[in-house]
Design a protein around this motif. Structure first.
Motif: not given
Length: 111
Positions: A88-89, A74-75, A70, A77, A72, A66-67, A23, A19-20
């Protein structure tokens, strides 16, 4: 479109790191990998149960941290991982489901 190479033998890419890479939202394409090709280099059979459980707890806690950090935005993306469009979510849910899968295997095989 940005691409990253598959990890070299002996490197173990944790799911949380996927997920990184998504981002920046810049079209990253993450390659898939066969986890068994990497697990053989983990040395798990030579490690104590306590050591493995400590690593599990540390990685799990780090992933949750990490999660939780983040925003909202970012999730939402997204990018391509293993030839599939994924957010990412969605990777967060995948990681959680993967943990449940492994916990079930442990119960069935070792407890």
């Amino acid at each position: 479109m940005r691409k990253i190479p598959k990890p070299e033998a002996g490197e173990y890419p944790p799911y949380a790191l996927m997920y990184i890479g998504l981002l920046p939202d810049d079209g990253l394409v993450l390659p898939g990998f066969e986890q068994d090709d990497y697990a053989r280099y983990s040395g798990a059979n030579a490690r104590s149960r306590t050591d493995i459980l400590q690593e599990y707890a540390a990685v799990r806690n780090a992933t949750i941290t990490l999660f939780n950090g983040l925003a909202e935005e970012a999730l939402t993306r997204a990018g391509v991982a293993n030839k599939n469009l994924v957010s990412v979510r969605a990777l967060g849910y995948h990681i959680a489901g993967h943990e449940l899968h492994h916990m079930q295997l442990i119960k069935e095989r070792y407890l």
